[in-house]
Design an enzyme around this catalytic site. Structure first.
Site, PDB file in Angstrom:
ATOM      1  N   HIS A 228      54.014  17.438 -13.956  1.00  0.00           N
ATOM      2  CA  HIS A 228      53.040  17.948 -14.922  1.00  0.00           C
ATOM      3  C   HIS A 228      53.718  18.564 -16.140  1.00  0.00           C
ATOM      4  O   HIS A 228      53.079  19.271 -16.925  1.00  0.00           O
ATOM      5  CB  HIS A 228      52.118  18.962 -14.236  1.00  0.00           C
ATOM      6  CG  HIS A 228      51.301  18.361 -13.139  1.00  0.00           C
ATOM      7  ND1 HIS A 228      50.014  17.898 -13.321  1.00  0.00           N
ATOM      8  CD2 HIS A 228      51.608  18.099 -11.840  1.00  0.00           C
ATOM      9  CE1 HIS A 228      49.555  17.398 -12.184  1.00  0.00           C
ATOM     10  NE2 HIS A 228      50.507  17.512 -11.270  1.00  0.00           N
TER      11      HIS A 228
ATOM     12  N   GLU B  41      80.627  19.727 -13.196  1.00  0.00           N
ATOM     13  CA  GLU B  41      81.958  20.296 -13.357  1.00  0.00           C
ATOM     14  C   GLU B  41      83.040  19.318 -12.910  1.00  0.00           C
ATOM     15  O   GLU B  41      84.174  19.376 -13.385  1.00  0.00           O
ATOM     16  CB  GLU B  41      82.063  21.601 -12.562  1.00  0.00           C
ATOM     17  CG  GLU B  41      83.092  22.566 -13.101  1.00  0.00           C
ATOM     18  CD  GLU B  41      82.931  23.953 -12.526  1.00  0.00           C
ATOM     19  OE1 GLU B  41      82.447  24.839 -13.261  1.00  0.00           O
ATOM     20  OE2 GLU B  41      83.285  24.159 -11.350  1.00  0.00           O
TER      21      GLU B  41
ATOM     22  N   LYS C 164      85.806  30.974 -22.306  1.00  0.00           N
ATOM     23  CA  LYS C 164      86.286  32.265 -21.807  1.00  0.00           C
ATOM     24  C   LYS C 164      87.309  32.879 -22.759  1.00  0.00           C
ATOM     25  O   LYS C 164      87.295  34.089 -23.017  1.00  0.00           O
ATOM     26  CB  LYS C 164      86.897  32.100 -20.415  1.00  0.00           C
ATOM     27  CG  LYS C 164      85.888  31.815 -19.318  1.00  0.00           C
ATOM     28  CD  LYS C 164      86.582  31.710 -17.973  1.00  0.00           C
ATOM     29  CE  LYS C 164      85.616  31.373 -16.863  1.00  0.00           C
ATOM     30  NZ  LYS C 164      86.302  31.253 -15.555  1.00  0.00           N
TER      31      LYS C 164
END
Length: 426
Positions: free
Chosen positions: A303, A282, A417
């Site tokens: 793995h 951010e 948003k």
């Protein structure tokens, strides 16, 4: 104390020459961070928090906790920096197998009805309270969770008793959540206006959950204060946070690395890695600049992702968090007439085995053309959580400044948003 090991990048960069070149620029940025009053008042309230920590506020929080001696659960409602720091600190210091009271659970950090429904079911027979955290009060996910949990707690205890079980952490002057708290008579704590969410772990955003989780906040702040002093050095060669910032900047700009992986070898560091990801992503991901940041937890991820890291596209470098001593450890027993062929590690602790895995992986990845930075801390305790969190915050401020962007805003998060609200209201 923390130690930065740069040996794993020497095959890829002329570090010492670059350090000499960038040292003057880093000095200028340091002075701006610490002397630009306008910048400090707008964005840098976190910078001197360890220096001016409010111990009276800490006592107020402890008294609040002590007024709820039989609390089973504190539900912390928040998203992004409003919960990641608290979750990181709690999981850094507590084992998941030893339930302490109150248990700290989280809500409002996603939009899953399934999660919230199951949380409500879990709380049915619990004695619980809420800490809702939001500077504005209009961030959708925590606001929705608070609406639902507020209704539930009021139905369980009655509105009058419920108000003493709701603690609000928000802006001191304005916002939907502040207005609601004042109207309902909730206990409030302040998020400083000049502290962004991802830098807020040492404010009431993180400290109140830490108090309820019975963490040693005083030791934590001692660690943060030591990190403040250690990173106050303007000289690059005396400041490991700035060395880390420069190293990752150079690997990005000079070696064309697109991604940094934070690599840990303890499950206790999983949520710390999530906090770190938000801090750097951010802060730096803007103006089409910045590293993509991810995290792995080994040996588990060796793995799965290990194959790609070793032999895949050479797009990344690693920053390894090496914890050299673990308090709770396990020794491999010796078994006569072994059938599992494991007596070659008999008598060794898991920590010793983990260290060998770390060393082998680091060596293999460097040979596979993956640069490695290493940050070494001696143990997982409150002091080193405080130190490490502040270290990364200061490094992030320098790293973003080297990129030539503002590390302290996040304009891009508003774009989705706006579209989301438009869809929800249509």
């Amino acid at each position: 104390m923390l130690k930065l090991n740069l040996e794993g990048i020497y095959n890829f960069l002329d570090w010492h020459n670059y350090a000499q070149t960038f040292a003057p620029q880093i000095k200028v940025i340091h002075q701006k961070l610490h002397q630009d009053q306008q910048l400090k008042e707008k964005y840098l309230g976190w910078l001197e928090l360890p220096l001016h920590f409010d111990f009276q506020e800490l006592e107020k929080m402890k008294q609040l906790k002590n007024s709820h001696p039989n609390l089973d659960v504190l539900v912390v409602i928040g998203i992004g920096g409003s919960y990641l720091g608290a979750k990181a600190g709690i999981e850094f210091l507590q084992t998941p197998f030893k339930k302490t009271k109150p248990e700290i659970l989280f809500a409002g950090h996603q939009a899953s009805g399934n999660y919230l429904t199951n949380l409500l079911h879990y709380l049915k027979d619990k004695n619980w309270a809420i800490n809702v955290i939001s500077k504005s009060g209009i961030t959708l996910e925590p606001a929705l969770a608070f609406r639902i949990l507020k209704k539930e707690i009021e139905e369980k205890y009655g509105k009058q008793l419920a108000k003493n079980r709701i603690f609000v952490t928000t802006d001191s002057q304005k916002g939907v959540l502040l207005n609601l708290a004042l109207k309902e008579g909730y206990q409030t704590f302040v998020i400083p206006d000049s502290v962004g969410g991802r830098f807020s772990v040492f404010t009431s955003v993180g400290i109140l959950p830490f108090v309820f989780a019975n963490l040693d906040v005083v030791s934590m702040m001692k660690g943060a204060l030591q990190a403040y002093h250690d990173t106050f050095q303007e000289d690059l060669f005396q400041n490991q946070a700035y060395q880390y910032a420069l190293a990752r900047y150079l690997l990005h700009t000079q070696q064309n690395k697109k991604m940094e992986l934070l690599v840990s070898y303890e499950p206790h560091l999983l949520s710390f890695s999530e906090w770190w990801k938000q801090l750097f992503a951010e802060s730096e991901g803007k103006e089409e600049k910045g590293l993509f940041v991810g995290a792995t937890n080994n040996s588990t991820d060796l793995h799965s992702l290990g194959q790609f890291i070793q032999e895949g596209t050479k797009m990344l470098f690693e920053t390894v968090l090496n914890v050299t001593s673990i308090k709770d450890d396990c020794v491999v027993p010796h078994i006569p007439n072994e059938l599992d062929n494991l007596n070659y590690v008999a008598g060794k602790t898991y920590s010793q085995i983990n260290q060998k895995i770390l060393q082998a992986t680091k060596q293999a990845h460097i040979e596979g053309k993956v640069p490695n930075l290493e940050i070494v801390i001696p143990t997982l305790d409150a002091y080193h959580f405080g130190y490490l969190a502040y270290f990364f915050q200061k490094a992030c401020a320098m790293s973003g400044s080297l990129l030539g962007i503002n590390p302290f805003n996040q304009p891009g998060v508003e774009i989705y948003k706006q579209k989301m609200f438009a869809l929800l209201k249509s």
